[in-house]
Write a protein that holds these residues in place. Structure first.
Motif, mmCIF file in Angstrom:
data_model
loop_
_atom_site.group_PDB
_atom_site.id
_atom_site.type_symbol
_atom_site.label_atom_id
_atom_site.label_comp_id
_atom_site.label_asym_id
_atom_site.label_seq_id
_atom_site.Cartn_x
_atom_site.Cartn_y
_atom_site.Cartn_z
ATOM 1 N N SER A 910 15.113 105.618 15.291
ATOM 2 C CA SER A 910 15.229 107.091 15.266
ATOM 3 C C SER A 910 15.399 107.609 13.827
ATOM 4 O O SER A 910 15.981 108.675 13.617
ATOM 5 C CB SER A 910 16.403 107.534 16.139
ATOM 6 O OG SER A 910 17.598 106.917 15.702
ATOM 7 N N LYS A 911 14.902 106.831 12.870
ATOM 8 C CA LYS A 911 14.884 107.208 11.448
ATOM 9 C C LYS A 911 16.279 107.423 10.870
ATOM 10 O O LYS A 911 16.457 108.144 9.892
ATOM 11 C CB LYS A 911 14.023 108.448 11.233
ATOM 12 C CG LYS A 911 12.557 108.250 11.631
ATOM 13 C CD LYS A 911 11.698 109.433 11.281
ATOM 14 C CE LYS A 911 11.632 109.613 9.769
ATOM 15 N NZ LYS A 911 10.668 110.685 9.380
ATOM 16 N N ARG A 912 17.283 106.784 11.445
ATOM 17 C CA ARG A 912 18.638 106.863 10.886
ATOM 18 C C ARG A 912 18.811 105.681 9.940
ATOM 19 O O ARG A 912 19.637 104.788 10.117
ATOM 20 C CB ARG A 912 19.663 106.821 12.016
ATOM 21 C CG ARG A 912 19.554 108.029 12.966
ATOM 22 C CD ARG A 912 20.055 107.731 14.360
ATOM 23 N NE ARG A 912 21.468 107.375 14.404
ATOM 24 C CZ ARG A 912 22.056 106.851 15.469
ATOM 25 N NH1 ARG A 912 21.338 106.656 16.588
ATOM 26 N NH2 ARG A 912 23.327 106.546 15.447
ATOM 27 N N TYR A 913 17.966 105.685 8.916
ATOM 28 C CA TYR A 913 17.865 104.516 8.047
ATOM 29 C C TYR A 913 19.158 104.242 7.282
ATOM 30 O O TYR A 913 19.587 103.103 7.155
ATOM 31 C CB TYR A 913 16.694 104.666 7.081
ATOM 32 C CG TYR A 913 15.361 104.824 7.769
ATOM 33 C CD1 TYR A 913 14.924 103.858 8.688
ATOM 34 C CD2 TYR A 913 14.550 105.917 7.520
ATOM 35 C CE1 TYR A 913 13.712 104.004 9.329
ATOM 36 C CE2 TYR A 913 13.328 106.064 8.154
ATOM 37 C CZ TYR A 913 12.907 105.110 9.064
ATOM 38 O OH TYR A 913 11.715 105.247 9.698
ATOM 39 N N ALA A 918 23.723 100.828 6.394
ATOM 40 C CA ALA A 918 25.164 100.712 6.155
ATOM 41 C C ALA A 918 25.819 99.824 7.206
ATOM 42 O O ALA A 918 26.719 99.024 6.909
ATOM 43 C CB ALA A 918 25.789 102.097 6.142
ATOM 44 N N THR A 919 25.370 99.991 8.465
ATOM 45 C CA THR A 919 25.928 99.182 9.548
ATOM 46 C C THR A 919 25.731 97.704 9.291
ATOM 47 O O THR A 919 26.658 96.900 9.449
ATOM 48 C CB THR A 919 25.260 99.552 10.890
ATOM 49 O OG1 THR A 919 25.525 100.932 11.168
ATOM 50 C CG2 THR A 919 25.774 98.683 12.020
ATOM 51 N N HIS A 944 15.014 94.183 5.098
ATOM 52 C CA HIS A 944 13.712 94.328 4.435
ATOM 53 C C HIS A 944 12.831 95.318 5.202
ATOM 54 O O HIS A 944 12.168 96.190 4.605
ATOM 55 C CB HIS A 944 13.035 92.964 4.342
ATOM 56 C CG HIS A 944 11.635 93.021 3.800
ATOM 57 N ND1 HIS A 944 11.349 93.211 2.462
ATOM 58 C CD2 HIS A 944 10.427 92.935 4.434
ATOM 59 C CE1 HIS A 944 10.047 93.224 2.295
ATOM 60 N NE2 HIS A 944 9.455 93.057 3.470
ATOM 61 N N GLU A 945 12.824 95.219 6.519
ATOM 62 C CA GLU A 945 11.981 96.112 7.318
ATOM 63 C C GLU A 945 12.511 97.541 7.318
ATOM 64 O O GLU A 945 11.738 98.488 7.494
ATOM 65 C CB GLU A 945 11.880 95.569 8.745
ATOM 66 C CG GLU A 945 11.062 94.276 8.836
ATOM 67 C CD GLU A 945 10.906 93.799 10.259
ATOM 68 O OE1 GLU A 945 11.412 94.491 11.177
ATOM 69 O OE2 GLU A 945 10.297 92.727 10.469
ATOM 70 N N LEU A 946 13.795 97.721 7.157
ATOM 71 C CA LEU A 946 14.346 99.072 7.059
ATOM 72 C C LEU A 946 13.704 99.831 5.903
ATOM 73 O O LEU A 946 13.336 101.007 6.039
ATOM 74 C CB LEU A 946 15.860 99.008 6.865
ATOM 75 C CG LEU A 946 16.716 98.892 8.137
ATOM 76 C CD1 LEU A 946 18.166 98.615 7.761
ATOM 77 C CD2 LEU A 946 16.627 100.172 8.955
ATOM 78 N N ARG A 947 13.582 99.156 4.794
ATOM 79 C CA ARG A 947 12.939 99.802 3.635
ATOM 80 C C ARG A 947 11.474 100.073 3.927
ATOM 81 O O ARG A 947 10.929 101.121 3.542
ATOM 82 C CB ARG A 947 13.087 98.912 2.399
ATOM 83 C CG ARG A 947 14.527 98.787 1.914
ATOM 84 C CD ARG A 947 14.605 98.113 0.544
ATOM 85 N NE ARG A 947 14.145 96.724 0.616
ATOM 86 C CZ ARG A 947 14.952 95.710 0.882
ATOM 87 N NH1 ARG A 947 16.233 95.929 1.124
ATOM 88 N NH2 ARG A 947 14.490 94.476 0.918
#
Length: 970
Positions: A910-913, A918-919, A944-947
């Protein structure tokens, strides 16, 4: 100093000891010294550097492979070494260099294996257990090749011949010769020491390394023998021929890879049987007896001359003696035993007098049935003749020795043969004479000597002995073994029976029990003997016999013995046997609680601690962790009132295990480390009665705790070290129990190949000891690996099958992790509804058992199930938040990382990157080891995939979630 070419090429000698580097064994005067793996490594390091101070840092680096251990561990191993080497102040091997390390100060001889040592070096993992063969099997030179040909082509061969003709000698020689071409295990089983055909199965099971835990061990024997080729030698079958025939027939039918060589006075009469008849030696011919060289070409004469020399004859033989020797052999009909008995008389009587005695100048010969074969009568007559040559004291001592079955020590001989008229010193003198006269055989040396009557001699003596004399000897026999086993002094369990008794004593213990249970048995002797024999049977993993003896004795206790200390010990031993035979049932619990109540009544703190330790194990296996914690706390309270470091160590261990199971991980390490430290610092102990008090159990729980708290590499190192330690243990039950704790560590790490190695070892250990719960556990672990590596259907089936077996044994210790794995497998198969039912049952189990340890994983899997089932009102994110919170509460950072990775993945959809990163990053960066383990890699990949997700178009949440679930399945 260590030679330059490497230690594996060298053996070392020091004092009475020899260290074999490649075989990793030590001998003292030719007898194996049992050392643990760590103690052996320490000894080899010190011996290789004899004369030089080996610094503690060097010892830790080489013996413990970099695993951080304290001073206590090193001191413990040194104490063990000094004890096993029989070190004294006058005979020191290892010197302490204060503040630096240790130095091996005894002279050391280095032997180059390639240049000098030609001893046996094992090339495979076969188990070969055979009696020593004679350097020369005189008279069997022609028979041996024929017998070997039959063994190569047939699966059941029986050497048939009269008593004393040399069947055992030939069989042992053939087994040694056949070993060089046979690829499997070889076991020699002496049935002559068994009087009850019902015990043949137990004897076979014991020989092949199986713990007997049920009334009919035959299915376990067959399963064990099917694993690899096996060659069994069944010696002296004739007196158990009916029972032996049934067992042998079934083994031959059900185990195609099995070969059997039997020795018997009559054929077993089975379809598969190949008879190898053994006749008396050929007698000297008139031509041979003309000269000494000629008569010595005859095997009977050659045996006579050699045995006479071995008995101490100093006479120089000349040609005129040839006729005397030939005549003696003819009178003895060429029977090996008769020849050996007669040869033993040469030093006393000389050849001429001996020949005269055999011609009838002694009292009239007494024989067996008139219809018996002449050579059979001759053998009996020969024993009678040797017996008649003894004086009255010698005859009395020999008759009384007949109550002893199988091998026996000097103390046992004195106990049964001495009385008011014949003292122990006189018994010792007579026994030496009986050995010299070949009426008693002897093996070993000095204080380790073991004596034995030949079966034919023993049978003759039992028939000769007056009834009242036999009764008196049998009572003394039973009384001696009751005291020998410590049945009357209630010794604490960590003073192990192996210092006092071993497998060689089992035939005598059984014989004593048979007499005590018979019409002439005395109740007080039976009770004391039963207490001691129960401990011995537990030590040797003869669980069914332990249970049988305890139940039969408890049923016969008189009014004075009910509620006694003896009942206390019998109830505790019965409970321990039941725990392995029948599982963790209510019957087992009742027996433990009865023993505990009596121990409290008598104020027996040590007995209370023993029983509480095992009762703690029972509650743990039943997944009653709250009650287990109560038991551990009671144990700790008692131990703190005693000045016994081992008792306190055992209670620290139980308490540490319980705190681990209920999820109080922060408090666990202190108790386990204290337990290990107390054990290692104590110099008085020499063993453990059960795995419940063994420090290896603490090491494995510590390894679990290390992984859970976020140290996966240290956990793996400690697990491997624990495995090496337990594999060197002499207790068979230890291996299976300890191995049950090793695979989960490597499965948590994602080291599937290594996990499977330990699962296979668990499977083998469980099968060897016939511990069905642990065999089921091995199947369950394989199911977990299958689910994790892409075979969820097969994995679920394995876990379901295993859990049925575990349920039957009331073994629920691993129920929660197995249900979690099963739920995950069902989800991977697309059965979200069934998966939800399983995980909810698992959550209830965790609540009922009082354990928060697995709740983080339960909540994580529940979240995955909600995502897969697309339940509109469900909130998987809340479940993952709850999983992380509980993981933090119990300090389970390993579980926290898994849930944090899963939550970060969900939030990123949900784009709460920032929130997602942080979590996860806060947990991930707290790990300073474990690179390459599955959870660290998953977390690193997710970061890595978050970025990457920030830079690509958003997919719909539903698509993202489905992709995520599919990725998890992969």
């Amino acid at each position: 100093m260590r030679p330059d070419r490497g230690a594996s090429q060298y053996d070392y000698g020091f004092g009475d000891h020899r260290l074999f580097s490649a075989e990793r064994r030590v001998e003292r005067n030719g007898v194996s010294v049992k050392l643990g793996a760590r103690a052996f490594d320490l000894l080899r390091l010190l011996v290789e550097n004899a004369g030089r101070t080996v610094l503690k840092q060097e010892i830790w680096a080489q013996v413990w492979s970099g695993i951080p251990v304290g001073e206590g561990s090193l001191r413990f191993q040194l104490v063990e070494l000094r004890r096993h080497l029989c070190e004294t102040s006058d005979n020191a091997f290892i010197a302490t260099v204060p503040g630096q390390g240790y130095c091996f100060v005894a002279p050391v001889t280095t032997i180059d294996r390639e240049a000098a040592y030609q001893g046996p070096a094992p090339t495979d993992d076969r188990s070969i257990r055979l009696p020593s063969r004679l350097a020369r099997a005189i008279g069997h030179e022609a028979e041996l090749p024929k017998l070997l040909d039959r063994l190569r082509s047939r699966r059941l061969v029986t050497i048939v011949g009269t008593g004393g003709i040399g069947k055992t000698t030939l069989g042992v020689a053939a087994a040694h010769a056949f070993a060089s071409e046979f690829a499997g295990d070889i076991h020699f089983i002496d049935l002559g020491a068994i009087q009850d055909g019902a015990l043949i199965k137990s004897a076979i099971a014991s020989a092949i390394g199986l713990a007997v835990e049920r009334t009919d061990p035959m299915p376990d024997i067959i399963a064990r023998l099917r694993r690899r080729e096996t060659f069994l030698i069944l010696d002296s079958v004739e007196h158990l021929i009916g029972a032996a025939a049934e067992i042998v027939e079934r083994l031959v039918d059900d185990v195609p890879t099995l070969r059997i060589l039997a020795t018997s006075r009559e054929a077993i009469r089975l379809e598969e049987e190949c008879i190898h008849p053994l006749s008396p030696f050929e007698l000297p011919t008139p031509e041979q007896e003309a000269t000494l060289d000629g008569v010595l070409s005859n095997p009977a004469a050659r045996l006579f001359v050699e045995r006479a020399g071995a008995a101490g004859s100093k006479r120089g033989l000349v040609d005129k003696d040839a006729a005397l020797i030939a005549g003696i052999c003819r009178q003895l009909d060429g029977i090996a035993l008769a020849i050996e008995l007669a040869a033993g008389r040469v030093p006393t009587y000389g050849l001429e007098a001996l020949a005269g005695l055999l011609r009838g100048q002694l009292a009239p010969l007494r024989g067996g049935r008139r219809t018996a074969a002449r050579r059979h009568r001759t053998l009996t007559d020969t024993i009678a003749w040797s017996y008649d040559l003894l004086d009255g004291t010698g005859q009395a001592v020999l008759r009384r020795l007949a109550v002893l079955v199988g091998p026996f020590g000097l103390a046992a001989a004195c106990a049964v043969a001495a009385d008011d008229e014949v003292g122990k010193c006189e018994v010792e003198r007579v026994l030496d004479g009986l050995v010299a006269q070949s009426l008693v055989s002897v093996s070993g040396h000095d204080g380790a000597r073991r004596f034995r009557l030949l079966d034919t001699t023993r049978a003759y003596l039992l028939a000769e002995a007056p009834g009242d004399e036999l009764l008196a000897a049998a009572l003394q026999h039973a009384t001696y073994f009751a005291e020998f086993l410590g049945g009357s002094d209630m010794r604490v369990a960590h003073d192990p029976l192996r210092r006092f008794a071993d497998e060689d004593d089992v035939p005598n213990v059984r014989a004593a029990l048979d007499w005590c249970f018979g019409p002439h048995g005395i109740p007080r002797v039976l009770t004391a003997l039963a207490v001691g024999s129960a401990r011995l049977f537990l030590t040797l993993s003869l669980l069914v016999e332990c249970r049988s003896v305890c139940e039969a004795t408890l049923a016969r206790l008189d009014a004075e013995e009910i509620g006694s200390r003896a009942e206390m010990s019998l109830q505790a031993a019965l409970a321990r046997a039941l725990m392995y035979c029948s599982g963790n049932s209510e019957h087992t619990k009742i027996a433990f609680e009865r023993g505990l109540a009596l121990a409290r009544e008598f104020g027996e703190h040590r007995q209370q601690l023993e029983i509480l330790a095992d009762l703690h194990v029972l509650y743990c296996r039943r997944a009653d962790f709250i009650q287990g914690l109560v038991v551990a706390q009671n144990s700790f309270a008692i131990a703190r009132t005693m000045s016994d470091p081992l008792a306190l160590a055992a209670s620290h261990l139980s308490l540490g295990v319980s705190l681990h199971q209920v999820g109080q991980l922060d408090s666990v390490a202190a108790h386990l480390d204290e337990a290990i430290g107390l054990v290692e610092a104590d110099t008085s102990h020499s063993g453990y009665a059960s795995y419940s008090t063994h420090p290896n159990r603490a090491h494995i729980i510590r390894a679990h705790g290390l992984w859970l708290r976020g140290y996966p590499d240290r956990a793996a190192a400690m697990a491997r070290a624990s495995m090496r330690e337990v594999e060197s243990s002499e207790f068979k039950l230890h291996r299976a129990v300890a191995l049950s704790g090793i695979p989960p560590i490597f499965m948590w790490r994602g080291d599937w190949a290594e996990a499977l190695i330990y699962i296979k070892r668990l499977e083998d250990a469980a099968e060897q000891s016939t511990l069905r719960p642990y065999a089921a556990l091995a199947v369950a672990f394989k199911g977990e690996v299958a689910i994790a590596t892409g075979d969820p259907e097969g994995g679920v089936a394995m876990i379901e099958s295993a859990m049925r077996g575990l349920k039957d044994a009331h073994y629920r210790l691993f129920s929660a992790p197995l249900m979690i794995a099963k739920s995950q497998g069902l989800l991977d198969c697309g059965h979200a509804g069934r998966a939800r039912d399983v995980i909810e049952s698992c959550e209830q189990l965790a609540i009922d058992s009082g354990s928060a340890l697995h709740l983080p994983e339960i909540f994580r899997v529940k979240a995955d199930i909600l995502l897969a089932s697309e339940a509109g009102s469900a909130n998987p994110e809340a479940l993952l938040d709850r999983a992380i919170a509980v993981a933090r509460d119990v300090s389970a950072r390993g579980w926290e990382l898994r849930s944090a990775t899963r939550l970060a993945r969900l939030r990123s959809r949900s784009k709460r990157y920032d929130e997602a990163e942080a979590t996860l990053r806060a947990v991930y960066e707290a790990f300073d080891e474990g690179q390459g383990t599955v959870d660290i890699e998953n977390a690193r990949q997710e970061l890595h995939e978050l970025r990457a997700r920030r830079a690509r178009p958003q997919l719909s949440l539903d698509v993202e979630c489905r992709d995520d679930i599919e990725a998890q399945r992969r």
